[in-house]
Design an enzyme around this catalytic site. Structure first.
Site, PDB file in Angstrom:
ATOM      1  N   TRP A 165       0.807  -1.227   0.000  1.00  0.00           N
ATOM      2  CA  TRP A 165       0.000   0.000   0.000  1.00  0.00           C
ATOM      3  C   TRP A 165       0.843   1.281   0.000  1.00  0.00           C
ATOM      4  O   TRP A 165       0.307   2.351  -0.232  1.00  0.00           O
ATOM      5  CB  TRP A 165      -0.924   0.023   1.229  1.00  0.00           C
ATOM      6  CG  TRP A 165      -0.221  -0.265   2.530  1.00  0.00           C
ATOM      7  CD1 TRP A 165      -0.194  -1.466   3.176  1.00  0.00           C
ATOM      8  CD2 TRP A 165       0.572   0.632   3.311  1.00  0.00           C
ATOM      9  NE1 TRP A 165       0.579  -1.364   4.311  1.00  0.00           N
ATOM     10  CE2 TRP A 165       1.054  -0.083   4.426  1.00  0.00           C
ATOM     11  CE3 TRP A 165       0.928   1.981   3.193  1.00  0.00           C
ATOM     12  CZ2 TRP A 165       1.874   0.483   5.402  1.00  0.00           C
ATOM     13  CZ3 TRP A 165       1.744   2.552   4.164  1.00  0.00           C
ATOM     14  CH2 TRP A 165       2.209   1.808   5.248  1.00  0.00           C
ATOM     15  N   ASN A 166       2.133   1.190   0.297  1.00  0.00           N
ATOM     16  CA  ASN A 166       2.862   2.466   0.483  1.00  0.00           C
ATOM     17  C   ASN A 166       3.216   3.136  -0.847  1.00  0.00           C
ATOM     18  O   ASN A 166       3.299   4.358  -0.919  1.00  0.00           O
ATOM     19  CB  ASN A 166       4.094   2.287   1.381  1.00  0.00           C
ATOM     20  CG  ASN A 166       5.078   1.284   0.865  1.00  0.00           C
ATOM     21  OD1 ASN A 166       4.764   0.493  -0.008  1.00  0.00           O
ATOM     22  ND2 ASN A 166       6.281   1.313   1.391  1.00  0.00           N
ATOM     23  N   PRO A 190      -3.338  -6.215  -5.679  1.00  0.00           N
ATOM     24  CA  PRO A 190      -2.910  -5.014  -4.962  1.00  0.00           C
ATOM     25  C   PRO A 190      -3.364  -5.085  -3.511  1.00  0.00           C
ATOM     26  O   PRO A 190      -4.346  -5.769  -3.206  1.00  0.00           O
ATOM     27  CB  PRO A 190      -3.656  -3.900  -5.696  1.00  0.00           C
ATOM     28  CG  PRO A 190      -4.906  -4.548  -6.203  1.00  0.00           C
ATOM     29  CD  PRO A 190      -4.602  -6.010  -6.424  1.00  0.00           C
ATOM     30  N   GLY A 242       6.551  -6.329  -0.123  1.00  0.00           N
ATOM     31  CA  GLY A 242       5.791  -6.218   1.119  1.00  0.00           C
ATOM     32  C   GLY A 242       6.668  -6.602   2.287  1.00  0.00           C
ATOM     33  O   GLY A 242       7.896  -6.526   2.217  1.00  0.00           O
ATOM     34  N   SER A 243       6.026  -7.049   3.336  1.00  0.00           N
ATOM     35  CA  SER A 243       6.764  -7.323   4.577  1.00  0.00           C
ATOM     36  C   SER A 243       7.562  -8.625   4.459  1.00  0.00           C
ATOM     37  O   SER A 243       7.175  -9.549   3.723  1.00  0.00           O
ATOM     38  CB  SER A 243       5.781  -7.424   5.737  1.00  0.00           C
ATOM     39  OG  SER A 243       4.865  -8.463   5.494  1.00  0.00           O
ATOM     40  N   GLU A 264      10.840  -8.194  -2.759  1.00  0.00           N
ATOM     41  CA  GLU A 264      11.300  -6.870  -2.298  1.00  0.00           C
ATOM     42  C   GLU A 264      10.668  -6.657  -0.936  1.00  0.00           C
ATOM     43  O   GLU A 264       9.476  -6.349  -0.836  1.00  0.00           O
ATOM     44  CB  GLU A 264      10.863  -5.777  -3.291  1.00  0.00           C
ATOM     45  CG  GLU A 264      11.460  -5.916  -4.679  1.00  0.00           C
ATOM     46  CD  GLU A 264      12.967  -5.713  -4.719  1.00  0.00           C
ATOM     47  OE1 GLU A 264      13.554  -5.302  -3.698  1.00  0.00           O
ATOM     48  OE2 GLU A 264      13.562  -5.979  -5.771  1.00  0.00           O
ATOM     49  N   LEU A 265      11.469  -6.833   0.109  1.00  0.00           N
ATOM     50  CA  LEU A 265      10.895  -6.924   1.459  1.00  0.00           C
ATOM     51  C   LEU A 265      11.297  -5.716   2.310  1.00  0.00           C
ATOM     52  O   LEU A 265      11.603  -4.656   1.802  1.00  0.00           O
ATOM     53  CB  LEU A 265      11.335  -8.252   2.089  1.00  0.00           C
ATOM     54  CG  LEU A 265      11.064  -9.491   1.206  1.00  0.00           C
ATOM     55  CD1 LEU A 265      11.582 -10.749   1.859  1.00  0.00           C
ATOM     56  CD2 LEU A 265       9.592  -9.633   0.874  1.00  0.00           C
ATOM     57  N   CYS A 298      10.153   1.576   2.432  1.00  0.00           N
ATOM     58  CA  CYS A 298      11.155   0.537   2.713  1.00  0.00           C
ATOM     59  C   CYS A 298      12.566   1.118   2.678  1.00  0.00           C
ATOM     60  O   CYS A 298      13.486   0.559   3.266  1.00  0.00           O
ATOM     61  CB  CYS A 298      11.025  -0.592   1.706  1.00  0.00           C
ATOM     62  SG  CYS A 298      11.119  -0.016   0.016  1.00  0.00           S
ATOM     63  N   GLU A 394      11.983  -2.420  11.756  1.00  0.00           N
ATOM     64  CA  GLU A 394      11.614  -1.452  10.728  1.00  0.00           C
ATOM     65  C   GLU A 394      10.609  -0.474  11.345  1.00  0.00           C
ATOM     66  O   GLU A 394       9.551  -0.885  11.830  1.00  0.00           O
ATOM     67  CB  GLU A 394      10.989  -2.203   9.548  1.00  0.00           C
ATOM     68  CG  GLU A 394      10.804  -1.351   8.327  1.00  0.00           C
ATOM     69  CD  GLU A 394      10.253  -2.144   7.142  1.00  0.00           C
ATOM     70  OE1 GLU A 394       9.502  -3.102   7.346  1.00  0.00           O
ATOM     71  OE2 GLU A 394      10.584  -1.758   6.007  1.00  0.00           O
ATOM     72  N   GLU A 471      14.646  -5.421  -9.259  1.00  0.00           N
ATOM     73  CA  GLU A 471      13.628  -4.812 -10.117  1.00  0.00           C
ATOM     74  C   GLU A 471      14.219  -3.580 -10.765  1.00  0.00           C
ATOM     75  O   GLU A 471      15.092  -2.918 -10.188  1.00  0.00           O
ATOM     76  CB  GLU A 471      12.404  -4.425  -9.292  1.00  0.00           C
ATOM     77  CG  GLU A 471      11.679  -5.637  -8.765  1.00  0.00           C
ATOM     78  CD  GLU A 471      10.339  -5.299  -8.131  1.00  0.00           C
ATOM     79  OE1 GLU A 471      10.192  -4.201  -7.588  1.00  0.00           O
ATOM     80  OE2 GLU A 471       9.444  -6.151  -8.196  1.00  0.00           O
TER      81      GLU A 471
HETATM   82  P1  NAP Z   1       2.275  -6.733   3.656  1.00  0.00           P
HETATM   83  O1  NAP Z   1       1.346  -6.761   4.772  1.00  0.00           O
HETATM   84  O2  NAP Z   1       3.313  -7.781   3.562  1.00  0.00           O
HETATM   85  O3  NAP Z   1       1.361  -6.721   2.346  1.00  0.00           O
HETATM   86  C1  NAP Z   1       1.914  -6.674   1.059  1.00  0.00           C
HETATM   87  C2  NAP Z   1       1.025  -7.412   0.091  1.00  0.00           C
HETATM   88  O4  NAP Z   1       0.932  -8.767   0.498  1.00  0.00           O
HETATM   89  C3  NAP Z   1      -0.394  -6.864   0.026  1.00  0.00           C
HETATM   90  O5  NAP Z   1      -0.863  -6.978  -1.286  1.00  0.00           O
HETATM   91  C4  NAP Z   1      -1.137  -7.812   0.929  1.00  0.00           C
HETATM   92  O6  NAP Z   1      -2.496  -7.890   0.588  1.00  0.00           O
HETATM   93  C5  NAP Z   1      -0.430  -9.124   0.624  1.00  0.00           C
HETATM   94  N1  NAP Z   1      -0.583 -10.130   1.671  1.00  0.00           N
HETATM   95  C6  NAP Z   1      -0.812  -9.937   2.985  1.00  0.00           C
HETATM   96  N2  NAP Z   1      -0.965 -11.134   3.611  1.00  0.00           N
HETATM   97  C7  NAP Z   1      -0.829 -12.082   2.663  1.00  0.00           C
HETATM   98  C8  NAP Z   1      -0.908 -13.495   2.681  1.00  0.00           C
HETATM   99  N3  NAP Z   1      -1.168 -14.178   3.793  1.00  0.00           N
HETATM  100  N4  NAP Z   1      -0.727 -14.157   1.526  1.00  0.00           N
HETATM  101  C9  NAP Z   1      -0.490 -13.490   0.389  1.00  0.00           C
HETATM  102  N5  NAP Z   1      -0.410 -12.151   0.297  1.00  0.00           N
HETATM  103  C10 NAP Z   1      -0.571 -11.452   1.433  1.00  0.00           C
HETATM  104  O7  NAP Z   1       3.090  -5.383   3.558  1.00  0.00           O
HETATM  105  P2  NAP Z   1       2.526  -3.915   3.594  1.00  0.00           P
HETATM  106  O8  NAP Z   1       2.196  -3.618   4.999  1.00  0.00           O
HETATM  107  O9  NAP Z   1       1.476  -3.735   2.549  1.00  0.00           O
HETATM  108  O10 NAP Z   1       3.801  -3.081   3.107  1.00  0.00           O
HETATM  109  C11 NAP Z   1       4.786  -2.681   3.962  1.00  0.00           C
HETATM  110  C12 NAP Z   1       6.015  -3.558   3.814  1.00  0.00           C
HETATM  111  O11 NAP Z   1       6.431  -3.580   2.465  1.00  0.00           O
HETATM  112  C13 NAP Z   1       7.194  -3.002   4.587  1.00  0.00           C
HETATM  113  O12 NAP Z   1       7.856  -4.034   5.270  1.00  0.00           O
HETATM  114  C14 NAP Z   1       8.088  -2.416   3.508  1.00  0.00           C
HETATM  115  O13 NAP Z   1       9.438  -2.344   3.857  1.00  0.00           O
HETATM  116  C15 NAP Z   1       7.831  -3.348   2.388  1.00  0.00           C
HETATM  117  N6  NAP Z   1       8.168  -2.698   1.125  1.00  0.00           N
HETATM  118  C16 NAP Z   1       9.286  -3.100   0.485  1.00  0.00           C
HETATM  119  C17 NAP Z   1       9.649  -2.497  -0.699  1.00  0.00           C
HETATM  120  C18 NAP Z   1      10.862  -2.951  -1.439  1.00  0.00           C
HETATM  121  O14 NAP Z   1      10.948  -2.647  -2.614  1.00  0.00           O
HETATM  122  N7  NAP Z   1      11.790  -3.647  -0.814  1.00  0.00           N
HETATM  123  C19 NAP Z   1       8.863  -1.476  -1.237  1.00  0.00           C
HETATM  124  C20 NAP Z   1       7.721  -1.080  -0.557  1.00  0.00           C
HETATM  125  C21 NAP Z   1       7.385  -1.721   0.631  1.00  0.00           C
HETATM  126  P3  NAP Z   1      -3.637  -7.267   1.536  1.00  0.00           P
HETATM  127  O15 NAP Z   1      -3.280  -5.828   1.746  1.00  0.00           O
HETATM  128  O16 NAP Z   1      -4.859  -7.441   0.737  1.00  0.00           O
HETATM  129  O17 NAP Z   1      -3.611  -8.035   2.834  1.00  0.00           O
END
Ligand code: NAP
Length: 491
Positions: A165-166, A190, A242-243, A264-265, A298, A394, A471
């Protein structure tokens, strides 16, 4: 009578960009049972809109669509794929303002940051429109007598993309444009907190001429709609941002079908300011590295180490700059917007309380703002001890912990003492030190005397628990390709 949730959809010049349905096989699809979920504006708490909540079977149908579309898309001429991507890029540019306003409504970031993200998102589409045309073949000098050897790069197959979402637009186009250029078809999920940005991009992709089934966007609960993809052997690669926690889960769930993974975590970026740094610049850049996207990045600066001789001066100037940052709803275009949800704000409160209990000083901020429950003030903590939790997790919010250091070896050890390895920031004017420290930092990216380092032509990604693969750049496209080695003998 209980208050009804108020609806506040974004004001757009093209209302058709605001779609609340999934996009599968070229059709806009509601859930068969009519299920929807609400997306909230983090600034006001009002409902931005309702979005279709699909079932596992409906998500499976998206793979059917991507698999059916794969032969024609992967077999299309590279210049034709390039043309569609080029039109998509132009449409994103032409609808920049609407896309930015959709993002502000669901994500909360300041309008100028949202416009910047749309430009960033578009830059990947433009880059891969060009890259799509480059030859995917390498001639190799043969090691065998009378044989010709070649290495071909071929599209890997239908791929799954899961985005956070960020950065709801840029994280999608960074993956999708690379995959489409490679010749892959897509199923994308998404974040349920910010689905409208992805759906608007799908609408523009349709207008650009993406054939039915090539780009499918499935909305709903991730735990319902993603497992049908990880379990399906027709999905050959999965790219996730994501996380780290969800990254681990997807890694495990993809093992059975042996998918190629791009992850990309999370990050835990150190900022290291040496005594020979340009202090004004170090302060200015570190403010950006900490507070862009309200710290929900991130790449956000997570811990700031400053060499002792300039420590007091840095803390004073950094605190002054942080105090000057304005906080408000995204459309007011202040410096900081609201955080994404209550859990994000509670995390800031916990981390600050823990650091203060362990001896840190509060230089500014440290509390929610009266603007609303999700607004948290820009916060600076000084003299933060190494055992404070904020130095190890984080932060993902507008809290900046600062600590002094005395030697290069000490600060390198502290910077590397983390399971993460996404980006590190370094400020110095000594070229030898810059080289030495850049080599010693165990991170996928090192930014020297600046904050903004990303862009379509560079390989973005981390080491250790920050992920796998890259990426952007040519490499980002090759993540969606398989290598085929061909050895020909004219017998
Ligand atoms: P998140 O909770 O891991 O969610 C990311 C994505 O994964 C969302 O689409 C989410 O969908 C989905 N998801 C959640 N639970 C899941 C499951 N059990 N199975 C499959 N997919 C699942 O992360 P976030 O809170 O959105 O984003 C923040 C994190 O992203 C931070 O840790 C940040 O550092 C990281 N990030 C990394 C980068 C990079 O390039 N390294 C860039 C941006 C962000 P729903 O929302 O529908 O649950």
């Amino acid at each position: 009578m209980a208050d009804q949730p108020r609806a506040s959809p974004p004001q757009l010049s093209d209302g058709r960009l605001f779609r609340g349905l999934s996009y599968i096989g070229g059709k806009w699809s509601a859930a068969a049972d009519g299920a929807t979920f609400s997306v909230l504006d983090p600034a006001s708490g009002h409902t931005v809109g309702e979005v279709a909540q699909l079932s596992a079977e409906e998500s499976h149908a998206a793979v059917d669509a991507a698999a059916a579309a794969f032969p024609a898309w992967s077999g299309s001429l590279p210049q034709d794929r390039s043309g569609v991507l080029r039109r998509w890029f132009e449409l994103i540019g032409a609808n920049r303002e609407d896309l930015a306003r959709i993002m502000v409504a669901e994500q909360g970031k300041p309008l100028s940051e949202a416009r910047g993200e749309i430009d960033y998102a578009a830059s990947f589409v433009e880059f891969y429109a060009e890259e799509a045309k480059r030859p995917n073949i390498e001639g190799v000098t043969s090691h065998l007598p009378d044989a010709e050897v070649e290495v071909w790069l071929e599209p890997i197959g239908p791929v799954a993309l899961i985005t956070p979402w960020n950065f709801p637009s840029a994280m999608l186009t960074r993956k999708a444009a690379a995959a489409l250029a490679a010749g892959c078809t897509i199923v994308a999920h998404p974040s349920s907190q910010t689905p409208f940005s992805a759906l608007a991009l799908a609408e523009l992709g349709e207008r650009a001429g993406l054939p039915a089934g090539v780009f499918n966007v499935v909305t709903g609960r991730a735990s319902t709609v993603v497992p049908p993809w990880t379990e399906d052997a027709r999905v050959h690669a999965l790219s996730f941002t994501g996380s780290t926690e969800v990254g681990h889960l997807l890694y495990r769930n993809s093992a059975k079908t042996m998918k190629k993974l791009v992850m990309e975590l999370g990050g835990h970026a150190p900022v290291i300011v040496f005594k020979d740094a340009d202090l004004d610049r170090a302060v200015e850049e570190t403010i950006k590295a900490k507070f862009a996207t309200s710290g929900q990045d991130c790449l956000g600066a997570n811990r700031i180490y400053v060499e002792r001789p300039i420590y007091s001066a840095f803390c004073a100037r950094f605190t002054e700059a942080a105090k000057a940052l304005t906080l408000g709803p995204g459309l007011d275009d202040c410096d900081l917007g609201p955080l994404m949800n209550e859990a994000a704000v509670a995390k800031q409160e916990d981390l600050v309380a823990d650091a203060l209990a362990k001896g840190a000083n509060l230089a500014c901020g440290g509390k929610r703002s009266p603007l609303g429950p999700l607004f948290y003030e820009a916060t600076v903590l000084t003299d933060v001890p190494p055992d404070a939790r904020i130095m190890h997790v984080e932060v993902f919010g507008p809290v900046a912990p600062i600590a002094p250091f005395d030697s290069e070896d000490e600060v390198i050890a502290k910077a590397n003492d983390t399971p993460y390895g996404l980006v590190a920031y370094l400020h110095s004017q000594d070229p030898r030190r810059i080289y030495r420290v850049s080599r010693a930092l165990q991170f996928g990216m090192v930014a020297v005397n600046r904050t903004k380092v990303t862009g379509a032509p560079i390989p973005f990604g981390g080491t250790k628990q920050s992920g796998l693969g890259r990426e952007g750049a040519r490499r980002g496209m090759e993540e969606f390709m398989e290598i085929k080695y061909v050895c020909r003998d004219w017998a």
